[in-house]
Design a protein around this motif. Structure first.
Motif, PDB file in Angstrom:
ATOM      1  N   THR A  85      36.920  31.945 -67.347  1.00 14.48           N
ATOM      2  CA  THR A  85      36.102  33.234 -66.324  1.00 14.48           C
ATOM      3  C   THR A  85      35.668  32.489 -65.099  1.00 14.48           C
ATOM      4  O   THR A  85      36.016  31.200 -65.029  1.00 14.48           O
ATOM      5  CB  THR A  85      34.486  33.559 -66.799  1.00 14.48           C
ATOM      6  N   THR A  86      35.832  33.655 -63.918  1.00 15.96           N
ATOM      7  CA  THR A  86      35.615  33.112 -62.818  1.00 15.96           C
ATOM      8  C   THR A  86      34.179  32.608 -62.779  1.00 15.96           C
ATOM      9  O   THR A  86      33.836  31.921 -61.324  1.00 15.96           O
ATOM     10  CB  THR A  86      35.960  34.198 -61.700  1.00 15.96           C
ATOM     11  N   PHE A  87      33.460  33.432 -63.561  1.00 11.17           N
ATOM     12  CA  PHE A  87      31.701  33.554 -63.290  1.00 11.17           C
ATOM     13  C   PHE A  87      31.382  32.167 -64.062  1.00 11.17           C
ATOM     14  O   PHE A  87      30.106  31.827 -64.149  1.00 11.17           O
ATOM     15  CB  PHE A  87      31.362  33.808 -63.768  1.00 11.17           C
ATOM     16  N   ALA A  88      31.880  31.098 -64.947  1.00 10.26           N
ATOM     17  CA  ALA A  88      31.089  30.200 -65.216  1.00 10.26           C
ATOM     18  C   ALA A  88      30.898  29.194 -64.659  1.00 10.26           C
ATOM     19  O   ALA A  88      30.031  28.066 -65.452  1.00 10.26           O
ATOM     20  CB  ALA A  88      33.006  29.044 -65.103  1.00 10.26           C
ATOM     21  N   ALA A  89      30.912  29.384 -63.334  1.00  7.48           N
ATOM     22  CA  ALA A  89      30.014  28.275 -62.772  1.00  7.48           C
ATOM     23  C   ALA A  89      28.071  29.378 -62.296  1.00  7.48           C
ATOM     24  O   ALA A  89      27.615  28.209 -62.103  1.00  7.48           O
ATOM     25  CB  ALA A  89      30.187  28.274 -61.660  1.00  7.48           C
TER      26      ALA A  89
ATOM     27  N   ILE B 179      37.556  34.188 -81.796  1.00  9.29           N
ATOM     28  CA  ILE B 179      38.286  35.199 -80.454  1.00  9.29           C
ATOM     29  C   ILE B 179      37.396  34.307 -79.118  1.00  9.29           C
ATOM     30  O   ILE B 179      37.541  33.286 -78.921  1.00  9.29           O
ATOM     31  CB  ILE B 179      36.392  35.983 -80.651  1.00  9.29           C
ATOM     32  N   ILE B 180      38.967  35.108 -78.098  1.00  6.53           N
ATOM     33  CA  ILE B 180      39.102  34.234 -76.811  1.00  6.53           C
ATOM     34  C   ILE B 180      39.440  35.927 -76.081  1.00  6.53           C
ATOM     35  O   ILE B 180      39.777  36.516 -75.937  1.00  6.53           O
ATOM     36  CB  ILE B 180      40.329  33.508 -76.746  1.00  6.53           C
ATOM     37  N   GLY B 181      38.680  35.681 -74.704  1.00  4.00           N
ATOM     38  CA  GLY B 181      38.394  36.729 -73.909  1.00  4.00           C
ATOM     39  C   GLY B 181      38.979  35.730 -71.978  1.00  4.00           C
ATOM     40  O   GLY B 181      38.322  34.570 -72.051  1.00  4.00           O
ATOM     41  N   MET B 182      39.278  36.424 -71.130  1.00  2.00           N
ATOM     42  CA  MET B 182      39.074  36.252 -69.987  1.00  2.00           C
ATOM     43  C   MET B 182      39.004  37.212 -68.795  1.00  2.00           C
ATOM     44  O   MET B 182      39.198  38.055 -69.471  1.00  2.00           O
ATOM     45  CB  MET B 182      40.446  34.874 -69.961  1.00  2.00           C
ATOM     46  N   GLY B 183      38.507  36.889 -68.102  1.00  4.05           N
ATOM     47  CA  GLY B 183      38.243  37.562 -67.072  1.00  4.05           C
ATOM     48  C   GLY B 183      37.099  37.435 -65.294  1.00  4.05           C
ATOM     49  O   GLY B 183      37.169  36.012 -65.532  1.00  4.05           O
ATOM     50  N   GLY B 184      37.195  39.040 -64.681  1.00  2.17           N
ATOM     51  CA  GLY B 184      36.378  37.987 -63.516  1.00  2.17           C
ATOM     52  C   GLY B 184      35.339  38.829 -63.758  1.00  2.17           C
ATOM     53  O   GLY B 184      34.661  38.499 -65.416  1.00  2.17           O
ATOM     54  N   GLY B 185      34.675  39.272 -63.349  1.00  2.00           N
ATOM     55  CA  GLY B 185      33.454  40.284 -63.798  1.00  2.00           C
ATOM     56  C   GLY B 185      32.964  40.600 -64.557  1.00  2.00           C
ATOM     57  O   GLY B 185      31.993  40.884 -65.531  1.00  2.00           O
TER      58      GLY B 185
ATOM     59  N   GLY C 201      35.227  41.555 -66.924  1.00  2.00           N
ATOM     60  CA  GLY C 201      36.103  41.291 -67.457  1.00  2.00           C
ATOM     61  C   GLY C 201      34.886  40.624 -68.723  1.00  2.00           C
ATOM     62  O   GLY C 201      34.892  40.624 -70.090  1.00  2.00           O
ATOM     63  N   THR C 202      34.154  39.506 -67.859  1.00  2.00           N
ATOM     64  CA  THR C 202      33.684  38.720 -68.561  1.00  2.00           C
ATOM     65  C   THR C 202      32.394  39.118 -69.184  1.00  2.00           C
ATOM     66  O   THR C 202      32.366  38.535 -70.597  1.00  2.00           O
ATOM     67  CB  THR C 202      32.801  37.393 -67.451  1.00  2.00           C
ATOM     68  N   PHE C 203      32.065  40.298 -68.671  1.00  2.00           N
ATOM     69  CA  PHE C 203      30.770  40.097 -68.813  1.00  2.00           C
ATOM     70  C   PHE C 203      31.169  41.402 -70.471  1.00  2.00           C
ATOM     71  O   PHE C 203      30.380  41.320 -71.331  1.00  2.00           O
ATOM     72  CB  PHE C 203      30.322  41.955 -68.405  1.00  2.00           C
ATOM     73  N   ILE C 204      32.445  41.809 -70.197  1.00  2.00           N
ATOM     74  CA  ILE C 204      32.738  43.047 -71.799  1.00  2.00           C
ATOM     75  C   ILE C 204      33.099  41.904 -72.946  1.00  2.00           C
ATOM     76  O   ILE C 204      32.138  42.505 -73.790  1.00  2.00           O
ATOM     77  CB  ILE C 204      33.757  43.350 -70.901  1.00  2.00           C
TER      78      ILE C 204
ATOM     79  N   GLY D 175      40.690  42.131 -73.599  1.00  2.00           N
ATOM     80  CA  GLY D 175      40.397  41.046 -72.423  1.00  2.00           C
ATOM     81  C   GLY D 175      40.721  43.042 -71.695  1.00  2.00           C
ATOM     82  O   GLY D 175      41.413  43.857 -72.504  1.00  2.00           O
ATOM     83  N   CYS D 176      40.648  43.010 -70.022  1.00  2.00           N
ATOM     84  CA  CYS D 176      41.865  44.456 -69.673  1.00  2.00           C
ATOM     85  C   CYS D 176      43.289  44.091 -69.255  1.00  2.00           C
ATOM     86  O   CYS D 176      43.723  43.619 -68.570  1.00  2.00           O
ATOM     87  CB  CYS D 176      40.499  44.716 -68.635  1.00  2.00           C
TER      88      CYS D 176
END
Length: 418
Positions: free
Chosen positions: A128-132, A99-105, A107-110, A9-10
């Motif tokens: 992610t904030t984009f789960a929906a 593997i695990i990551g998190m982020g907004g738009g 961070g999620t794309f990466i 992640g970032c």
């Protein structure tokens, strides 16, 4: 080094949250490798194994240049590619447990880009904030678990901390799952299917199961074809029985079930046996009738369901489809047999049915036969695709290919009439 959980992640903007997530994973006794995809900096809260400059280099770019350009969209694309390259190397070396990551738009794309390089079966979780949102294009055909962050990943608070606790517990639990004892089988076979070829697929499945094979069916709706191809590339199957290649027609004509240009290439790349049928190449799939493009308004259309409109392919399209199918199969490193059902290639392409056009099919068949390489065997069957005799022939061909000694070189036997 033993396999580790990858934390990606970032770290420049979300270091606090990642530090907390890392501590919760370590508390479970796991080993961690960290990958920083943040362009503007890093964190001092924990050691970083792969810094952002190395991530950028793996995409043949410079982190300094990305900073100077200040182009967020390009930076996200570059860091996604670089992270995927690093993750692929780790996966190939057997160093990834999960593997695990998190982020907004961004961070999620990466994160989702990097996860594309991780084989099926290795746990992948993205908070992610984009789960929906519809992330299907970014997730591809990978077995990725999305978890809603509820609040933005912008600093710790009681809500985010609880979710990070749960995310850590989830990835650790998934990473340590011991699979149930695998059933022994003669092999694993992938089959493509559609409603119009269900009878054929069901009959082939039963015949293969009787011989001890495990069968995996994929709906040829675009996503299904992509998933099958991806799993073939992940070495999940011993052979492919590609009964329903309709996705090629949708790719050619702009239908809703296109699986993209790489459809029908994976088995050839892996060198595994494949038996291929031009199943449902008589049709292109659209949604509701009003979604059919205007330039197709005068074509033969059939409502398969209220939200599924089928368009009959014409002779010109069948000429192209035959060439495309052959050109893809000509690249195969393994044995290939194409089987042509002369009495119809779909349920609705049978005598007395709406898409029954023997002359149009003959154009398709001739195009295939004229375009295949000598290495590809073509078999013609005087049967309909859903006839039991046709299913039996397909299984017979596949079993012969599977049972053939790999060291034996088979000379092409050309056209077979059945």
């Amino acid at each position: 080094m033993n396999a580790c959980i990858i934390l990606i992640g970032c770290f420049d903007t979300k270091g606090e949250a990642f530090s907390y997530l890392r501590s919760r994973i370590l508390a479970q006794g796991e080993r961690i490798l960290t990958i920083n995809t943040g362009v503007m900096g890093t964190t001092t809260a924990f050691p970083v194994d792969f810094e952002s400059d190395e991530v950028a280099r793996h995409a043949d770019e410079s982190i300094d240049e990305l900073r100077r350009e200040a182009d967020r969209g390009r930076a996200i694309d570059v860091m996604g590619k670089g992270a995927a390259a690093i993750v692929k190397k780790l996966a190939d070396a057997g160093k990834i447990k999960a593997i695990i990551g998190m982020g907004g738009g961004g961070g999620t794309f990466i994160t989702l880009s990097a996860m594309q390089a991780v084989p099926f079966g290795i746990p992948k979780l993205c908070l992610t904030t984009f789960a929906a949102k519809d992330l299907s294009r970014h997730m591809g055909s990978k077995d990725i678990t999305l978890m809603a962050s509820v609040v933005d990943v912008a600093g710790l608070n009681s809500i985010l901390s609880l979710l990070l606790d749960q995310a850590a517990a989830a990835i650790c639990a998934m990473a340590n799952v011991i699979p149930a004892q695998e059933r022994t089988s003669a092999g694993r076979i992938a089959i493509s299917m559609f409603g119009n070829t269900t009878a054929c697929v069901d009959q082939c499945t039963e015949l293969l199961r009787q011989r001890g094979y495990e069968v995996f069916a994929f709906h040829a709706n675009g996503v299904g074809g992509k998933t099958m191809e991806a799993l073939v590339l992940d070495s999940c199957f011993d052979a492919v029985l590609d009964i329903t290649t309709t996705e090629l027609a949708d790719d050619l004509c702009g239908g809703v079930c296109s699986a993209g240009p790489d459809r029908l290439l994976a088995a050839g790349k892996m060198g595994i046996p494949q038996v291929v049928v031009p199943g449902c190449l008589d049709m292109v799939n659209f949604a509701h009738p009003d979604t059919v493009p205007a330039h197709f308004s005068n074509r033969m259309l059939y409502s398969w369901a209220p939200d599924v409109t089928l368009m009959r392919t014409n002779e010109a399209e069948n000429e192209q489809l035959g060439k495309q199918l052959a050109q893809k199969l000509n690249q195969s490193r393994g044995p290939v047999t194409v089987v042509l059902p002369l009495k119809g290639i779909s349920q609705v392409d049978s005598e007395g049915n709406v898409f029954y056009q023997p002359q149009t099919n003959s154009v398709l068949f001739k195009s295939i036969k004229n375009s295949v390489a000598d290495s590809v065997t073509v078999s013609e069957s005087d049967a309909h695709i859903n006839d039991k005799s046709f299913s039996a022939l397909l299984v017979q061909c596949l079993l012969a290919m599977l049972q053939q000694d790999e060291s034996t070189t088979t000379e092409p036997i050309g056209i077979i009439n059945n």
